[in-house]
Write a protein that holds these residues in place. Sequence first.
Motif, mmCIF file in Angstrom:
data_model
loop_
_atom_site.group_PDB
_atom_site.id
_atom_site.type_symbol
_atom_site.label_atom_id
_atom_site.label_comp_id
_atom_site.label_asym_id
_atom_site.label_seq_id
_atom_site.Cartn_x
_atom_site.Cartn_y
_atom_site.Cartn_z
ATOM 1 N N GLY A 194 44.415 -15.120 1.422
ATOM 2 C CA GLY A 194 45.755 -14.561 1.482
ATOM 3 C C GLY A 194 46.701 -15.432 0.686
ATOM 4 O O GLY A 194 46.311 -16.447 0.117
ATOM 5 N N SER B 85 49.422 -10.060 4.533
ATOM 6 C CA SER B 85 48.929 -9.195 5.602
ATOM 7 C C SER B 85 50.070 -8.619 6.435
ATOM 8 O O SER B 85 49.880 -7.643 7.163
ATOM 9 C CB SER B 85 47.958 -9.956 6.499
ATOM 10 O OG SER B 85 48.561 -11.119 7.023
ATOM 11 N N SER C 106 44.358 -8.150 2.357
ATOM 12 C CA SER C 106 44.039 -9.434 1.739
ATOM 13 C C SER C 106 43.034 -9.226 0.614
ATOM 14 O O SER C 106 42.705 -8.093 0.262
ATOM 15 C CB SER C 106 43.448 -10.384 2.795
ATOM 16 O OG SER C 106 44.299 -10.502 3.913
ATOM 17 N N CYS D 160 48.344 -17.925 6.813
ATOM 18 C CA CYS D 160 48.473 -17.665 7.390
ATOM 19 C C CYS D 160 48.209 -17.948 8.443
ATOM 20 O O CYS D 160 48.368 -17.414 8.945
ATOM 21 C CB CYS D 160 49.496 -17.665 8.056
ATOM 22 S SG CYS D 160 49.788 -17.786 8.665
#
Length: 422
Positions: A146, A276, A349, A11
Amino acid sequence: MKIVTTLASACCLAVAAAACSTSGGQTTATSGEQVLTLAAAGQGPAQAAVEAFKKANPGVVVKTTFTEDDASYQQQLRTQLSSGTAPDVFRMWPGGGNTMAVRDLGADGMLMDLSGESWAGGLSADLKAVTTDPAGKVVAVPVTIGAIGAVWNDQALAKTGLAKPTTWPEVLKFCKDAKSKGVVAFALGLKSAWVTQLVPYALTASLVYGPNPAFTQQQKDGQASFAKSEWKQAMDKYLQLRDSGCFNDSPNGVGYDEQMQLLGQGKALGAVHVLSAVQSALNSAPQGTTFSMTPFPATDNAGDTYLPVSVGIVYGVNAKAKNPALARKFLQFLASPEGQALYAKESGSSPALPSPSFQPDALQRPVLDAVKNGKSTLYPDQGWPGPKVQQEHLTSVQELFNGTIDVPTLLGRMDKAFGEAK
């Protein structure tokens, strides 16, 4: 390189919607030794951690600045670090890949050496790979892991009666069937540039980095390239998804917020995204809506599917922090089982470090299973030699979807950026 069970991009990822807010915590006067300044991209999880830290340390004041757009945050923090006005503690990105990533900041001497902290000694080799500067010093604490997968609106999917695809042919059939039922298979918001990388990262996990974990090193050694690898197949498949009607109309005109609204409201059944992002989808979802995740397939064999899994959020300390002792204490809290579980829960997460109290849900369980079963890969950009490669990838995907360039041109640009960054 595989991620061990203690490992957790984003991410990175990431949130969008340009906005900035400031919160000063307590307003009563206090000594300088009890004041900590902190900045983060995205408010919710960071604010929850700050509140828990203040509760555990009565009298501490934490002055916070939150910027909701990643690009704005990166630019602002870089400017502040250069001018000597940056906060004591701030969120960064793991490994390399952008100007606020660990290696880039570390190379510029902007981060405090944290190698002597108690939590630093227990980091695995994979965690150290994305939390150390070029000199090998630990300069960041890993907070979450993540993944990038197919995130599903469970209720919208159940309403259609369609099954989650596990192979590439099933993906294409799923898109066709979803369209026949009047819904979008996968929401896509390429107007927010960082979203452009997510589908390629999901596809290359199975096509490139899972089968050949040494690919990035081979690039650095001059033995491999984007253009002459399965990256071409991945980008061709990205366009095949577009041409098969898998996405909403005009992805380049749709931003992250609208993409998450499509998913949350059930107008799209899924989205290939960082986990997320579910937090944003929930904002527009009917009460009781739940979400789940499956790895996004890229081949004809479900057993060949890999999941991109990586450290998502890391924090570091300004090398010129005004309150270094309190800054290190905050990072100790983030590294604790309590801090890890709290931040993971609030950000959707999994914890990067051991946290026995953390209970994975339908989103996080596939991540931990992929790691356990050796079916995970790192996000590609974390191994790239500099931020220009990712920047070229983001802008070129938008051009690709506009029809102004083709796949060979895109990959050629990325190869050039990679070579210049080595």
